[in-house]
Design a protein around this motif. Structure first.
Motif, PDB file in Angstrom:
ATOM      1  N   ALA A 324       0.836  -1.211   0.000  1.00 60.29           N
ATOM      2  CA  ALA A 324       0.000   0.000   0.000  1.00 60.29           C
ATOM      3  C   ALA A 324       0.865   1.254   0.000  1.00 60.29           C
ATOM      4  O   ALA A 324       0.541   2.253   0.615  1.00 60.29           O
ATOM      5  CB  ALA A 324      -0.935  -0.019   1.210  1.00 60.29           C
ATOM      6  N   GLY A 325       1.997   1.179  -0.686  1.00 59.46           N
ATOM      7  CA  GLY A 325       2.872   2.350  -0.764  1.00 59.46           C
ATOM      8  C   GLY A 325       2.345   3.358  -1.765  1.00 59.46           C
ATOM      9  O   GLY A 325       1.146   3.374  -2.084  1.00 59.46           O
ATOM     10  N   ILE A 326       3.259   4.186  -2.274  1.00 58.14           N
ATOM     11  CA  ILE A 326       2.871   5.228  -3.224  1.00 58.14           C
ATOM     12  C   ILE A 326       2.074   4.633  -4.374  1.00 58.14           C
ATOM     13  O   ILE A 326       1.022   5.132  -4.756  1.00 58.14           O
ATOM     14  CB  ILE A 326       4.116   5.906  -3.867  1.00 58.14           C
ATOM     15  CG1 ILE A 326       5.141   6.271  -2.815  1.00 58.14           C
ATOM     16  CG2 ILE A 326       3.723   7.083  -4.738  1.00 58.14           C
ATOM     17  CD1 ILE A 326       6.367   6.931  -3.407  1.00 58.14           C
ATOM     18  N   HIS A 345      -3.712  -4.880   0.702  1.00 61.54           N
ATOM     19  CA  HIS A 345      -2.962  -5.441   1.827  1.00 61.54           C
ATOM     20  C   HIS A 345      -1.563  -4.844   1.903  1.00 61.54           C
ATOM     21  O   HIS A 345      -0.930  -4.570   0.894  1.00 61.54           O
ATOM     22  CB  HIS A 345      -2.853  -6.964   1.674  1.00 61.54           C
ATOM     23  CG  HIS A 345      -1.880  -7.545   2.638  1.00 61.54           C
ATOM     24  ND1 HIS A 345      -2.138  -7.618   3.991  1.00 61.54           N
ATOM     25  CD2 HIS A 345      -0.631  -8.044   2.466  1.00 61.54           C
ATOM     26  CE1 HIS A 345      -1.083  -8.134   4.598  1.00 61.54           C
ATOM     27  NE2 HIS A 345      -0.160  -8.400   3.694  1.00 61.54           N
ATOM     28  N   ASP A 346      -1.106  -4.655   3.138  1.00 57.61           N
ATOM     29  CA  ASP A 346       0.285  -4.260   3.351  1.00 57.61           C
ATOM     30  C   ASP A 346       0.740  -4.900   4.652  1.00 57.61           C
ATOM     31  O   ASP A 346      -0.064  -5.094   5.572  1.00 57.61           O
ATOM     32  CB  ASP A 346       0.416  -2.729   3.437  1.00 57.61           C
ATOM     33  CG  ASP A 346       1.857  -2.261   3.207  1.00 57.61           C
ATOM     34  OD1 ASP A 346       2.126  -1.703   2.130  1.00 57.61           O
ATOM     35  OD2 ASP A 346       2.711  -2.480   4.104  1.00 57.61           O
ATOM     36  N   ARG A 348       2.518  -3.520   6.733  1.00 65.33           N
ATOM     37  CA  ARG A 348       2.555  -2.477   7.781  1.00 65.33           C
ATOM     38  C   ARG A 348       1.187  -1.793   7.865  1.00 65.33           C
ATOM     39  O   ARG A 348       0.672  -1.286   6.856  1.00 65.33           O
ATOM     40  CB  ARG A 348       3.599  -1.409   7.438  1.00 65.33           C
ATOM     41  CG  ARG A 348       5.047  -1.924   7.479  1.00 65.33           C
ATOM     42  CD  ARG A 348       6.028  -0.808   7.141  1.00 65.33           C
ATOM     43  NE  ARG A 348       5.690  -0.163   5.885  1.00 65.33           N
ATOM     44  CZ  ARG A 348       5.442   1.132   5.752  1.00 65.33           C
ATOM     45  NH1 ARG A 348       5.497   1.933   6.787  1.00 65.33           N
ATOM     46  NH2 ARG A 348       5.137   1.634   4.572  1.00 65.33           N
ATOM     47  N   ALA A 351       0.953   1.805   6.672  1.00 68.91           N
ATOM     48  CA  ALA A 351       0.877   2.015   5.215  1.00 68.91           C
ATOM     49  C   ALA A 351      -0.584   1.972   4.768  1.00 68.91           C
ATOM     50  O   ALA A 351      -1.009   2.763   3.911  1.00 68.91           O
ATOM     51  CB  ALA A 351       1.701   0.969   4.487  1.00 68.91           C
ATOM     52  N   ALA A 402       2.468  -4.650  -5.636  1.00 68.38           N
ATOM     53  CA  ALA A 402       3.238  -3.396  -5.704  1.00 68.38           C
ATOM     54  C   ALA A 402       4.035  -3.253  -4.412  1.00 68.38           C
ATOM     55  O   ALA A 402       4.045  -2.208  -3.782  1.00 68.38           O
ATOM     56  CB  ALA A 402       2.305  -2.215  -5.919  1.00 68.38           C
ATOM     57  N   VAL A 404       7.798  -3.763  -2.247  1.00 66.11           N
ATOM     58  CA  VAL A 404       9.142  -3.220  -2.533  1.00 66.11           C
ATOM     59  C   VAL A 404       9.813  -3.919  -3.712  1.00 66.11           C
ATOM     60  O   VAL A 404       9.550  -5.100  -3.973  1.00 66.11           O
ATOM     61  CB  VAL A 404      10.080  -3.352  -1.308  1.00 66.11           C
ATOM     62  CG1 VAL A 404       9.819  -2.244  -0.324  1.00 66.11           C
ATOM     63  CG2 VAL A 404       9.987  -4.720  -0.688  1.00 66.11           C
ATOM     64  N   GLU A 405      10.688  -3.205  -4.358  1.00 66.13           N
ATOM     65  CA  GLU A 405      11.358  -3.707  -5.565  1.00 66.13           C
ATOM     66  C   GLU A 405      12.487  -4.673  -5.166  1.00 66.13           C
ATOM     67  O   GLU A 405      13.667  -4.320  -5.185  1.00 66.13           O
ATOM     68  CB  GLU A 405      11.896  -2.498  -6.349  1.00 66.13           C
ATOM     69  CG  GLU A 405      12.417  -2.797  -7.727  1.00 66.13           C
ATOM     70  CD  GLU A 405      11.322  -3.051  -8.756  1.00 66.13           C
ATOM     71  OE1 GLU A 405      10.160  -3.258  -8.380  1.00 66.13           O
ATOM     72  OE2 GLU A 405      11.660  -3.060  -9.948  1.00 66.13           O
ATOM     73  N   HIS A 453       2.760  -2.094 -15.654  1.00 70.06           N
ATOM     74  CA  HIS A 453       3.632  -1.048 -15.114  1.00 70.06           C
ATOM     75  C   HIS A 453       2.941   0.312 -15.186  1.00 70.06           C
ATOM     76  O   HIS A 453       2.854   0.919 -16.251  1.00 70.06           O
ATOM     77  CB  HIS A 453       4.950  -1.036 -15.906  1.00 70.06           C
ATOM     78  CG  HIS A 453       5.952  -0.068 -15.377  1.00 70.06           C
ATOM     79  ND1 HIS A 453       6.881   0.561 -16.171  1.00 70.06           N
ATOM     80  CD2 HIS A 453       6.171   0.386 -14.122  1.00 70.06           C
ATOM     81  CE1 HIS A 453       7.617   1.364 -15.424  1.00 70.06           C
ATOM     82  NE2 HIS A 453       7.211   1.273 -14.181  1.00 70.06           N
TER      83      HIS A 453
END
Ligand code: NAD
Length: 676
Positions: A324-326, A345-346, A348, A351, A402, A404-405, A453
């Motif tokens: 649930a980031g940017i 879902h995240d 954290r 987030a 989505a 972390v990379e 993307h």
């Protein structure tokens, strides 16, 4: 002349019926077609129908309406615009439509436009030729004059009639922004006279045509009369408008300036005099290469929107987004806005809270600005479901990851998801640099894994790259494209290569900027050169916006894959070591802390010493040759990588690469694209 009204008249796709003995209703369009446009055949049919109507002296009112609910008129036939090759032919095309609408304007009866559905370009110009406009509050109703986006101006009377109806400044605002307004906005600005529910449109139009409902004549305050009615006032409005256009797009596009000129000068003339100015200006614009490039992009966008399995995408009711980031938060919001119940879902909880807060803020703002009904905003929030337990994803038709990379984390997540969701569920990754083939390698049924993307910021960026991994099925690609269209984005299918298409093409441009810097130009000079070439911002400002950490990570991947032509990274490392990450950290190539809003940020004071390039922050000495060649060198870096990408089959066609560059990083649209 026949004194008697006829029963029903049909000419081509124009039908006339009589909802009352004294009112004729002209319905335009083919109910079987997807939309109605004013093409050659429709114009010819309308001309014939008008000849009959003009002879019916017992009439009191005429209604102009679409052929079916939700279908008014999407505008002129853009193919007709594409076909015009010289100014004289362009002028004649404008004059034909103008003459038709002048006949409507001169009908001696109450004329009413009954607007339900898109009412754009020629559709609005036809409505402006009527005495009254009634529109529905349906979300399908969109009203506007988008002509400048195609490199022309409203040339069927719109540039002449709108200023007379709503005053010069507001009319210019509508024309120059190519605004697509809903009926409420149109009512507020005086473009329509009345709003009704779709089911009440026929009755409301009839009332107006029979004179049982009358619009209040707009009172013109003295200030407006002084402004629009005097040459000094009009010159002032024109100057303000020109300054605004220059601020936004410089002098690159001639159409907005021509529209300002015609609207302003036309207001001092008779309607016929103003129409003549309009037609001449359209002729000159329509034959120009800029118009042709913009029209081509319009068609490319239209055809991109027809891609994919839209039926399956339209049937999607449930989705899940992991992370649930940017990006994840914004993607989930988009899905919920388009009617799909979406679990987000995240790992954290903060987030998730932050993602909900961002969505609430956005919806609240739109409600405040009256762009969204409160009930609709509540429905979006209901569909947006923060889900702290990642094992409770329901039965989604698609999951977008989505997180972390990180290759290992993404692989682990996708493998877990594959066990959790139905086999028919598409698993999409929003990775920006990892290989989709690698990500899908350990997933059972890897054919359902596809890259989708999105670009940051998700709400604004119109492009989505759909990435086909080695094992991705056609069905998954088609579904991803269809979904992108449902989310109102333009999909381009690309191969699974480092940087995919857009970031790969952008990298040599950034490397070229680095080369220009080493050769003697300052970052501000290079950024200005890029803007002069038509880019929305310069390469160093862009790096600061993206974040130097993100850019360096991408640069490492791309340089490892393609070698030095992608290498802008060496410039980034010293700044990263000094914790300068770009705008988000307050400083990067430029200094953002303490800089005044509205002014351009100054280069970071430590830049030259950190990079070991004394002229980086402010160049010394004349560099005329370098300055002169900079814009073309920057654009050529893009073009040469675009050619390589095409040769390697990263996208299916030059057209798709052109479109991706314009929508993905703002390659100057007036140039048509790097492969044009
Ligand atoms: P971000 O750091 O803002 O958000 C990532 C979120 O994922 C965090 O909230 C984190 O708590 C969560 N997370 C990490 N591991 C998780 C797990 N195993 N399960 C559930 N949640 C987990 O990152 P972002 O910028 O939103 O980027 C996300 C993805 O999108 C990345 O793959 C990135 O490359 C890609 N992307 C980013 C951009 C961009 O400009 N930011 C653009 C395009 C694509």
């Amino acid at each position: 002349m026949s004194a008697k009204t006829e029963k029903e008249l049909r000419v081509g796709n124009v039908v006339v019926d009589y909802p009352s003995p004294s009112v004729a209703r002209i319905r335009i369009g083919d109910p079987q077609a997807k939309q109605s446009i004013l093409d050659e055949a429709t114009i010819a049919a309308l001309e014939k129908v008008l000849t009959r109507i003009e002879a019916q002296i017992s009439l009191q009112g005429v209604i102009l309406a679409g052929c079916a609910p939700g279908r008014f008129l999407a505008g002129a036939d853009v193919k007709g615009i594409e076909a015009v090759s010289d100014a004289e032919a362009g002028r004649k095309l404008a004059e034909r439509g103008q003459a038709l609408f002048q006949r409507i304007a001169r009908l001696p009866w109450r004329t009413v436009a009954a607007i339900d559905g898109v009412c754009l370009g020629g559709g609005l110009e036809l409505s402006l030729a009527c005495k009254v406009r009634v529109a529905t509050d349906s979300p399908k109703t969109q009203i506007g004059l988008p002509e400048v986006q195609l490199g022309i101006l409203p040339g069927w009377g719109g540039t002449t009639r709108l200023p007379r109806l709503i005053g010069l400044p507001k009319a210019l605002d509508w024309i120059l922004t190519a605004r697509r307004a809903d009926a409420r906005r149109a009512l507020r600005d005086g473009v329509v006279d009345r709003i009704v529910a779709p089911e009440g449109l026929d009755a409301a139009a009839l009332e107006a045509a029979e004179g049982k409902w009358q619009s209040k004549p707009r009172s013109r305050p003295i200030s407006e009369r002084l402004r629009d009615g005097t040459s000094i006032g009009r010159a002032w409005v024109a100057r303000v408008a020109r300054d605004r256009v220059r601020q936004q797009t410089g002098d690159r596009f001639p159409a907005p300036f021509a529209a300002i000129d015609v609207a302003t000068r036309g207001l001092a003339l008779s309607v016929d005099g103003s129409l003549a100015l309009e037609a001449k200006a359209v002729g000159e614009l329509v034959a120009s290469p800029i118009c042709k490039n913009l029209v081509r992009l319009f068609f490319l966008m239209e055809s991109a929107k027809r891609q994919g399995d839209r039926e399956r995408a339209a049937a999607a009711t449930e989705a899940a987004v992991m992370g649930a980031g940017i990006m994840g938060g914004a993607i989930a919001a988009l899905l919920a806005e388009q009617g799909i119940a979406t679990r987000l879902h995240d790992s954290r909880a903060q987030a998730l809270d932050a993602a909900v807060a961002r969505l609430r803020e956005r919806l609240d703002r739109r409600v405040r600005e009256r762009r969204l009904e409160e009930a609709a905003a509540r429905a979006v929030l209901d569909r947006f479901q923060p889900t702290p337990d990642g094992s409770r994803l329901g039965k989604p038709q698609i999951v977008v990851e989505a997180i972390v990379e990180n290759l290992a984390e993404k692989k682990a997540l996708l493998t877990k998801l594959a066990e959790q969701v139905p086999e028919s569920c598409v698993l999409a990754t929003n990775t920006s640099s990892l290989s989709v083939t690698e990500l899908q390698s350990s997933v059972p049924h890897p054919e359902r894994v596809v890259g989708i993307h999105f670009f940051n910021p998700v709400e604004k960026m119109p492009l989505v790259e759909v990435i086909r991994g080695a094992h991705t099925s056609e069905e998954a690609v088609a579904f991803a494209c269809g979904l992108a269209v449902r989310l109102k984005k333009t999909p381009v299918v690309v191969a699974d290569c480092p940087g995919f298409l857009v970031n790969r093409i952008l990298a040599p441009y950034l490397a070229q900027a680095a080369a220009l810097l080493r050769e003697g130009l300052s970052i501000s000079q290079i950024d200005r050169a890029a803007v002069a070439a038509g880019m929305p911002m310069g390469p160093f400002s862009l790096l600061d916006e993206v974040g130097l950490d993100t850019a360096a990570a991408a640069s490492r991947v791309l340089t490892a894959a393609f070698g030095d032509r992608m290498a802008a990274g060496s410039l980034l490392e010293p700044l990263l070591a000094a914790k300068k990450l770009g705008r988000k950290s307050g400083s990067g190539f430029y200094q953002y802390e303490d800089h005044k809003k509205g002014s351009s940020p100054a280069p970071d004071p430590q830049l030259s010493s950190l990079l070991g390039i004394p002229w980086a922050a402010s160049a010394s000495g004349p560099k005329a040759d370098l300055l002169q060649s900079a814009p073309s060198r920057l654009l050529e870096a893009i073009a040469s990588e675009a050619r390589l990408a095409l040769a390697e089959g990263v996208a299916a066609s030059a057209e798709e690469i052109d479109l991706a560059c314009v929508l993905g990083f703002g390659y100057p649209p007036e140039r048509g694209g790097p492969l044009r």
